[in-house]
Design a protein around this motif. Sequence first.
Motif, PDB file in Angstrom:
ATOM      1  N   GLY A 184       0.796  -1.217   0.000  1.00 31.01           N
ATOM      2  CA  GLY A 184       0.000   0.000   0.000  1.00 31.01           C
ATOM      3  C   GLY A 184       0.828   1.266   0.000  1.00 31.01           C
ATOM      4  O   GLY A 184       0.435   2.288   0.583  1.00 31.01           O
ATOM      5  N   ILE A 185       1.985   1.220  -0.670  1.00 33.19           N
ATOM      6  CA  ILE A 185       2.864   2.384  -0.737  1.00 33.19           C
ATOM      7  C   ILE A 185       3.165   2.721  -2.191  1.00 33.19           C
ATOM      8  O   ILE A 185       2.868   1.950  -3.107  1.00 33.19           O
ATOM      9  N   SER A 186       3.760   3.865  -2.409  1.00 30.50           N
ATOM     10  CA  SER A 186       4.149   4.281  -3.753  1.00 30.50           C
ATOM     11  C   SER A 186       5.448   3.603  -4.163  1.00 30.50           C
ATOM     12  O   SER A 186       6.206   3.095  -3.319  1.00 30.50           O
ATOM     13  N   LEU A 187       5.719   3.617  -5.460  1.00 32.75           N
ATOM     14  CA  LEU A 187       7.005   3.105  -5.930  1.00 32.75           C
ATOM     15  C   LEU A 187       8.146   3.971  -5.420  1.00 32.75           C
ATOM     16  O   LEU A 187       9.250   3.477  -5.186  1.00 32.75           O
ATOM     17  N   ALA A 188       7.886   5.263  -5.234  1.00 31.78           N
ATOM     18  CA  ALA A 188       8.917   6.148  -4.687  1.00 31.78           C
ATOM     19  C   ALA A 188       9.315   5.707  -3.290  1.00 31.78           C
ATOM     20  O   ALA A 188      10.511   5.604  -2.967  1.00 31.78           O
ATOM     21  N   GLN A 189       8.336   5.421  -2.444  1.00 27.76           N
ATOM     22  CA  GLN A 189       8.641   4.981  -1.091  1.00 27.76           C
ATOM     23  C   GLN A 189       9.340   3.628  -1.108  1.00 27.76           C
ATOM     24  O   GLN A 189      10.282   3.391  -0.341  1.00 27.76           O
ATOM     25  N   LEU A 190       8.900   2.751  -1.996  1.00 33.05           N
ATOM     26  CA  LEU A 190       9.552   1.448  -2.129  1.00 33.05           C
ATOM     27  C   LEU A 190      11.007   1.628  -2.534  1.00 33.05           C
ATOM     28  O   LEU A 190      11.904   0.972  -1.988  1.00 33.05           O
ATOM     29  N   ALA A 191      11.255   2.499  -3.501  1.00 30.60           N
ATOM     30  CA  ALA A 191      12.616   2.736  -3.967  1.00 30.60           C
ATOM     31  C   ALA A 191      13.480   3.313  -2.856  1.00 30.60           C
ATOM     32  O   ALA A 191      14.631   2.894  -2.655  1.00 30.60           O
ATOM     33  N   LEU A 192      12.937   4.280  -2.117  1.00 35.66           N
ATOM     34  CA  LEU A 192      13.701   4.905  -1.037  1.00 35.66           C
ATOM     35  C   LEU A 192      14.000   3.903   0.074  1.00 35.66           C
ATOM     36  O   LEU A 192      15.122   3.850   0.591  1.00 35.66           O
ATOM     37  N   ASP A 193      13.002   3.109   0.454  1.00 40.90           N
ATOM     38  CA  ASP A 193      13.207   2.111   1.503  1.00 40.90           C
ATOM     39  C   ASP A 193      14.247   1.073   1.083  1.00 40.90           C
ATOM     40  O   ASP A 193      15.117   0.682   1.874  1.00 40.90           O
ATOM     41  N   THR A 194      14.146   0.632  -0.169  1.00 37.31           N
ATOM     42  CA  THR A 194      15.079  -0.381  -0.678  1.00 37.31           C
ATOM     43  C   THR A 194      16.497   0.168  -0.728  1.00 37.31           C
ATOM     44  O   THR A 194      17.465  -0.498  -0.336  1.00 37.31           O
ATOM     45  N   GLU A 195      16.628   1.398  -1.220  1.00 40.97           N
ATOM     46  CA  GLU A 195      17.946   2.022  -1.323  1.00 40.97           C
ATOM     47  C   GLU A 195      18.547   2.251   0.067  1.00 40.97           C
ATOM     48  O   GLU A 195      19.750   2.052   0.281  1.00 40.97           O
ATOM     49  N   ASP A 209      19.782  -1.080   1.260  1.00 39.29           N
ATOM     50  CA  ASP A 209      20.969  -1.524   0.520  1.00 39.29           C
ATOM     51  C   ASP A 209      22.213  -0.735   0.920  1.00 39.29           C
ATOM     52  O   ASP A 209      23.319  -1.292   1.021  1.00 39.29           O
ATOM     53  N   GLN A 210      22.051   0.584   1.121  1.00 39.08           N
ATOM     54  CA  GLN A 210      23.193   1.447   1.402  1.00 39.08           C
ATOM     55  C   GLN A 210      23.472   1.617   2.892  1.00 39.08           C
ATOM     56  O   GLN A 210      24.527   2.140   3.279  1.00 39.08           O
TER      57      GLN A 210
END
Length: 292
Positions: free
Chosen positions: A16-27, A30-31
Amino acid sequence: MYKSLMTAVHDAEARGISLAQLALDTEAEDQGRPVGEIRDVLGRALDVMEGAIERGLAGDLFSPSGLVGGDAAKLARGPAGPLSGTPFRDVLARALAVQEVNAAMGVIVAAPTAGGAGVLPAVLTGLARAQGISRDRVIDALATAGLIGAVVAERASLSGAEGGCQAETGAAAGMAAGAATEMLGGSPTQVAHAVALAQQGTLGLVCDPLGGLVELPCVFRNATGAAIALAAIEMAMAGIEFAIPADEVIDTMGEIGREMDVRYRETAGGGLAATPTGRRLARERLVQIKRG
């Protein structure tokens, strides 16, 4: 980072989140860095993008060859046309502006590459201006664009030397279309359709820079790429779905790039670079270089 856009879409919708939030959380995971730090980096990239647009729109920049310069200002402030005063024309002018700065050795953000760097900032900032969208949402859109670009890099290529201009301007159009669709309120599924609709429209696009310079036709293809992105956004936001999933469109781009004749992959050996006029302009540029 994700290797499949469709998997990312599924995960975002499941959470239930945006792709932007998914990308930020994943990054961030990872980092090993906080999301806030990553957003700060994206904010600085946006600053550079906006600076390049402003500098290019001034109209006084020209490439060393003299082939490129001043056209962004003409489009922004020139004689009235049927699209004068519209966001469409503004976006095209912004795309040209960034590429004119690039050709004049100015500072840009290579998103995804220098040759395709005008599309994403033009579409995001142009639509944000037209729609009154906040800076924070534009930064989120850059995160979405990064996720899309990472998938393209993994499944195909972002290099004109490897895959033709479909891998540079084409990928940029897909990134811009998907990111802007989410920025405008689209769902993760609509983002995927926007990416597919944009990139299907650039399949087979060759990379044929005159004289090997990232000037012509590269600069103007960025405006074309931005236009394709806008078309994809309109269709996706209207609920139009592309029958082929985005991952498969990206895979097809990679396949076409691998099969493409080497003349059409940034070698200046074919396409517009091999026309009589293209060869003449390349010779004239070589003479200029020898004269210093």
